[in-house]
Write a protein that holds these residues in place. Structure first.
Motif, PDB file in Angstrom:
ATOM      1  N   VAL A 108       0.898  -1.185   0.131  1.00 48.95           N
ATOM      2  CA  VAL A 108      -0.036   0.067  -0.056  1.00 48.95           C
ATOM      3  C   VAL A 108       1.099   1.106   0.001  1.00 48.95           C
ATOM      4  CG1 VAL A 108      -1.698   1.251   1.257  1.00 48.95           C
ATOM      5  CG2 VAL A 108      -1.862  -1.287   1.112  1.00 48.95           C
ATOM      6  N   LYS A 109       2.038   1.278   1.024  1.00 49.28           N
ATOM      7  CA  LYS A 109       2.852   2.413   0.978  1.00 49.28           C
ATOM      8  C   LYS A 109       3.569   2.637  -0.358  1.00 49.28           C
ATOM      9  CE  LYS A 109       3.623   1.864   6.010  1.00 49.28           C
ATOM     10  NZ  LYS A 109       4.551   1.337   6.772  1.00 49.28           N
ATOM     11  N   ALA A 110       3.961   1.626  -0.887  1.00 42.99           N
ATOM     12  CA  ALA A 110       4.562   1.718  -2.299  1.00 42.99           C
ATOM     13  C   ALA A 110       3.630   2.170  -3.274  1.00 42.99           C
ATOM     14  CB  ALA A 110       5.264   0.462  -2.614  1.00 42.99           C
ATOM     15  N   ALA A 111       2.631   1.873  -3.369  1.00 40.89           N
ATOM     16  CA  ALA A 111       1.446   2.195  -4.238  1.00 40.89           C
ATOM     17  C   ALA A 111       1.207   3.671  -4.319  1.00 40.89           C
ATOM     18  CB  ALA A 111       0.278   1.214  -4.296  1.00 40.89           C
ATOM     19  N   ILE A 112       1.089   4.088  -2.865  1.00 39.81           N
ATOM     20  CA  ILE A 112       0.500   5.608  -2.881  1.00 39.81           C
ATOM     21  C   ILE A 112       1.679   6.484  -2.681  1.00 39.81           C
ATOM     22  CG2 ILE A 112      -0.707   6.903  -1.036  1.00 39.81           C
ATOM     23  CD1 ILE A 112      -2.267   4.828  -2.307  1.00 39.81           C
TER      24      ILE A 112
END
Lengths: 174, 174
Positions: A108-112
Motif C-alpha cells: 500500500v505504501k509503495a503504491a501510494i
C-alpha cells in the motif's frame, strides 16, 4: 470501479471507499471508522465489527473490498484482535460474493507514495492529494483504509493491463 | 451444562460437545471437524467455517462455547488463519447470546491431565477415559475440542464454587 478499503482493528477499524480507475482522477465515496469499546468482551466486539462492516457495505455497495494483510510481526499485544477484525471484514465481503483482496502495508505504501517504508503522515498527505480533499482524513486508520482502496484500484488496473498484455503476447494477431 | 469446544483452524476446526457438571461423570454429545480446502480463497474458507460452526451450534444447542485462545507464539505460518477461525467461532456464539470463554492450551492441558505441558497423545487418552469412549476421538483437533469443553465444564464449576464460597464468606449467616 468502487473499492472499499478496511484497515482492521478491534478498537478502531478504518473504512474508506473510493471510486476510480487507473489513469483517471479518483474520488472519495465515504470514509470513517467502526469502533468497539476496549472494555467489552471479545464476542461483543466482533459482533459490533460485523454489524459495522455490514452497514458500510450496505451504504457503499463496493465492487471489491481490499483488506490489510495482517502479519505476526505486527504489534504482538494487539495482533490477534487485528487478525480477527480482518477476518470478519473478509467474511462479510465474501458472504456477499464480493471479490476480496489482501494487500500488505508495504504494498500500500509503495503504491501510494512510491516508498514501501513511508510513514503515516506521508500516506495521509498522499491520500489527501490524490482524492483532492481539503484536509487529511482522520484518524490515521481512516486514511489508511482509503490508501488500501486506492492501492487496490491501481493494482487492479495494473493486473488488468498485465493480463491484457499477456493475452496479446500469447495471441499477437488478435 | 452443555459446552461446545472449538479448536480453531482454517484447514481443520475441531468441534466437540460434552454434557456435565463438576464432580459428576461427563458425557459426549458430539464430536467432529469443520474442514475447508487449502486451495480455496480466504474469504470462501471463512464463509465455510462460519457455516460449519452455525450447523454445529444448531445441532448441539450448547449453554456455552469454549474456544482456544490463540497466541502469536503459535506456528507463525498458520497463526493468522487460526486467529481468524477462532474469531469466527466467537462471533457465531456471541451473535446467539451464548457465553464464550477463551482458554489457553496450557490451561486445558493442566485441567485435563494435571500438567500444562502434556502432549497431544496424553490429552487424547484422558479425553477418551473421561468420556468413557471405546477409542480416541480423531483427528487430534477433535480430541482437543473435547478437552476444551471438559476444561470449561470444570473451570466453570470451580468458578461457581468460588463465587458461592465468597458469597458465604461475605454473609456467613445466610
Amino acid at each position: 470501479m468502487r473499492v472499499m478499503g478496511v484497515d482492521p482493528g478491534l478498537t478502531r477499524c478504518g473504512v474508506g471507499a473510493v471510486e476510480g480507475r487507473p489513469g483517471a482522477p479518483l474520488s472519495l465515496v465515504a470514509v470513517g471508522v467502526v469502533r468497539t469499546a476496549a472494555d467489552e468482551e471479545l464476542g461483543a466486539r466482533l459482533v459490533g465489527i460485523e454489524a459495522g462492516i455490514e452497514r458500510w457495505l450496505d451504504e457503499v455497495r463496493p465492487d471489491a473490498v481490499a483488506v490489510e494483510r495482517v502479519f505476526s510481526q505486527h504489534n504482538v499485544r494487539t495482533v490477534m484482535g487485528t487478525a480477527q477484525a480482518a477476518g470478519i471484514a473478509v467474511l462479510c465481503a465474501a458472504r456477499r460474493g464480493l471479490p476480496v483482496a489482501l494487500h500488505t502495508p508495504s504494498e500500500v505504501k509503495a503504491a501510494i507514495t512510491g516508498s514501501g517504508t513511508a510513514d503515516k503522515k506521508q500516506i495521509g498527505a498522499m491520500v489527501t492529494r490524490l482524492l483532492r480533499l481539503t484536509e487529511m482524513p482522520k484518524p490515521a486508520d481512516a486514511a489508511d483504509a482509503l490508501a488500501l482502496a486506492i492501492c487496490h484500484v491501481w493494482r487492479g488496473g495494473a493486473q488488468h493491463r498485465l493480463a491484457t498484455a499477456l493475452a496479446k503476447a500469447r495471441n499477437p494477431h488478435r
